[in-house]
Design an enzyme around this catalytic site. Structure first.
Site, short mmCIF file in Angstrom:
data_model
loop_
_atom_site.label_atom_id
_atom_site.label_comp_id
_atom_site.label_asym_id
_atom_site.label_seq_id
_atom_site.Cartn_x
_atom_site.Cartn_y
_atom_site.Cartn_z
N CYS A 330 94.79 -8.71 -38.82
CA CYS A 330 94.05 -8.86 -37.57
C CYS A 330 94.12 -10.32 -37.09
CB CYS A 330 92.63 -8.35 -37.74
SG CYS A 330 91.83 -7.94 -36.18
N HIS A 431 92.67 -2.79 -40.42
CA HIS A 431 91.73 -3.04 -41.50
C HIS A 431 91.65 -1.79 -42.39
CE1 HIS A 431 90.29 -6.83 -39.90
NE2 HIS A 431 90.05 -6.26 -38.73
#
Length: 503
Positions: A330, A431
């Site tokens: 991310c 994630h």
């Protein structure tokens, strides 16, 4: 409602354990936290995000996480301001002073969400935030006594004996809160005791006598708490990994100042052949690391500047020259590119900054935010995974022609991430990747390690929740605790709330 004498007294873990204990008793139980401050968030199936602790508590309760379990989520973006998430959706950025005025308008959303949670459960276990003794913040409070007063909720106060002064902190809270707030507190728990619990019998008696609250028990230190996702990054460096055998792969993780979704690291910590080392500010990245992992960030540009200020960019370049591997997740993925542009001022004043230049990609931060649970396969071997996205920004460039993942979206397959030409540097927005056992083992094999073929990361969390529930059942007076619960005051119920749940 469970409030604490301060932050990090163990409220989140205790509520998770009590959710599982109530479920084991056959109760339909649900967690709730009016206001949370954390950059460790979870995506929910109803299209938003909540604190990771409430997602864990939902798992403990045996129900799907919902945006209504944590209607107000504050995600710090600087030392003085946070992104404000209301019922799962980004509302705005607010400084600490601005939020004090803003929160007066948020109680309606909090009560609405509480109603939607409460009408599905026999019992709601509510977690407070910080401490009710912070009486300078009492006006307009929605996190502790302001919420308890609005719905007539009884409060249990938790003290942490490990940090010392637990008698003073519990009795002191009784001394400083207003008489009406004190009346909400019906009992107390002393948490994190090490040693012979009977040695604190007199202490419990003194607290009970000085406060008039019911002593509900002393909770001994729970050794396996590190196996559960932590809510706050303060617990990162002291998470345990005892007794897991010889280490063969070292993963070094720079402690970014706004590190987010760091529970991505938890499944790696469980692997017998892996050591995860958190590198605090001021320390160099270790020269013997096999992998440098750049975790998520709530303020990517600020954390990139923080990264450079530690000299970690120099250490990272040396790591790559030695043949080391790099994984960015991310915000960490965004940092690995050539540059990050923020034309709309998402993270601060509009502008741009140079990235670390290890991937041939560029990122533009955008107003739209992607929040969703999602699955797919890892490339090039089609290894299945389940995870979630929480990010702003779009990343593109030549290295995205070698994606890490292929996502299965409602609109069809979509590639995510990028790899360098030699495959040693990679990044993606996903994630939760490492919680998928098959994917984690394949990734470890690719970086020169070997995952435990019998390790089931999700099963370990479930087993730990059961052990935690049994731990609390053995140490707390749960009959008395649950007897203190009672329905909310019907007079305080807003339109649409299930006031008929008076049974």
């Amino acid at each position: 409602m469970f409030q604490g004498t301060g932050s990090d007294v163990g409220k989140s873990v205790l509520v998770a354990g009590l959710c599982r204990a109530a479920k084991r008793r056959g109760l339909s139980v649900a967690p709730f936290k009016p206001q949370n401050m954390s950059n460790n968030a979870a995506a929910t199936g109803d299209g938003g995000e909540i604190g990771r602790a409430q997602a864990l508590q939902a798992l403990a309760a045996g129900r799907a996480p919902s945006i209504h379990m944590n209607p107000i989520l504050l995600k710090p973006e600087s030392d003085s301001g946070s992104q404000v998430i209301v019922q799962g959706q980004r509302m705005r950025h607010a400084s600490a002073r601005e939020y004090q005025a803003l929160k007066n308008t948020l109680l309606t959303s909090v009560i609405d969400s509480y109603g939607q949670v409460a009408e599905t459960a026999d019992l709601v276990l509510v977690e407070g935030a910080g401490s009710p003794a912070e009486i300078n913040l009492r006006a307009g409070d929605i996190a502790n006594m302001g919420f308890a007063d609005a719905v007539g909720c009884p409060v249990i106060l938790i003290g942490d004996i490990e940090r010392g002064g637990v008698i003073a902190s519990l009795v002191g809270t009784s001394a400083v809160v207003s008489p009406s707030d004190r009346d909400h507190i019906r009992g107390f728990i002393v948490n994190k005791f090490r040693g012979d619990v009977s040695l604190f019998d007199n202490g419990m008696a003194e607290i009970a006598e000085r406060t008039g609250w019911a002593p509900l028990g002393v909770v001994p230190w729970f050794e396996d708490a590190w196996r559960l996702p932590a809510e706050d990054s303060v617990g990162l460096s002291r998470s345990g990994t005892k007794g897991l055998g010889d280490r063969k792969i070292k993963v070094a993780v720079p402690a970014l100042s706004r590190i987010a979704n760091f529970d991505d690291l938890d499944p790696l910590r469980l692997e017998p052949s892996v050591t995860v080392e958190i590198i605090e500010a001021g320390r160099p990245l270790p020269g013997d690391a096999d992998v440098i992992l750049l975790a998520g960030s709530k303020a990517t540009i600020a954390d990139l500047l923080h990264f450079r200020a530690q000299g970690w960019d120099i250490d990272l370049a040396a790591h790559v020259r030695r043949g080391g591997r790099v994984l960015g997740l991310c915000g960490g993925y965004q940092m690995l590119g050539r540059g990050i542009k923020d034309p709309s001022g998402i993270e601060g004043p509009p502008g741009a900054t140079l990235g670390l230049g290890l991937l041939d990609v560029d990122t533009v931060l955008t107003e739209d935010k992607t929040v969703r649970p999602i699955g797919g396969v890892g490339l090039p071997d089609d290894i299945p995974f389940e995870g979630y996205e929480i990010h702003v920004g779009r990343t593109g460039g030549p290295d995205t022609a070698r994606p890490m993942l292929r996502l299965q979206t409602a609109d069809g397959p979509r590639d995510d991430g990028a790899r360098s030409t030699d495959g040693r540097i990679e990044g993606c927005y996903m994630h939760g990747l490492m919680a998928s056992d098959t994917y984690r083992r394949a990734w470890l094999a690719r970086v020169g390690g070997a995952g435990d073929p019998l390790l089931d990361a999700r099963a370990i969390v479930e087993e730990t929740l059961d052990k935690l529930a049994a731990h609390l059942e053995a140490t707390l007076d749960l009959d008395r605790l649950f007897d203190l619960a009672h329905p909310i005051r019907p007079a305080m119920v807003p339109t649409g709330f299930a006031a008929s749940r008076s049974d």
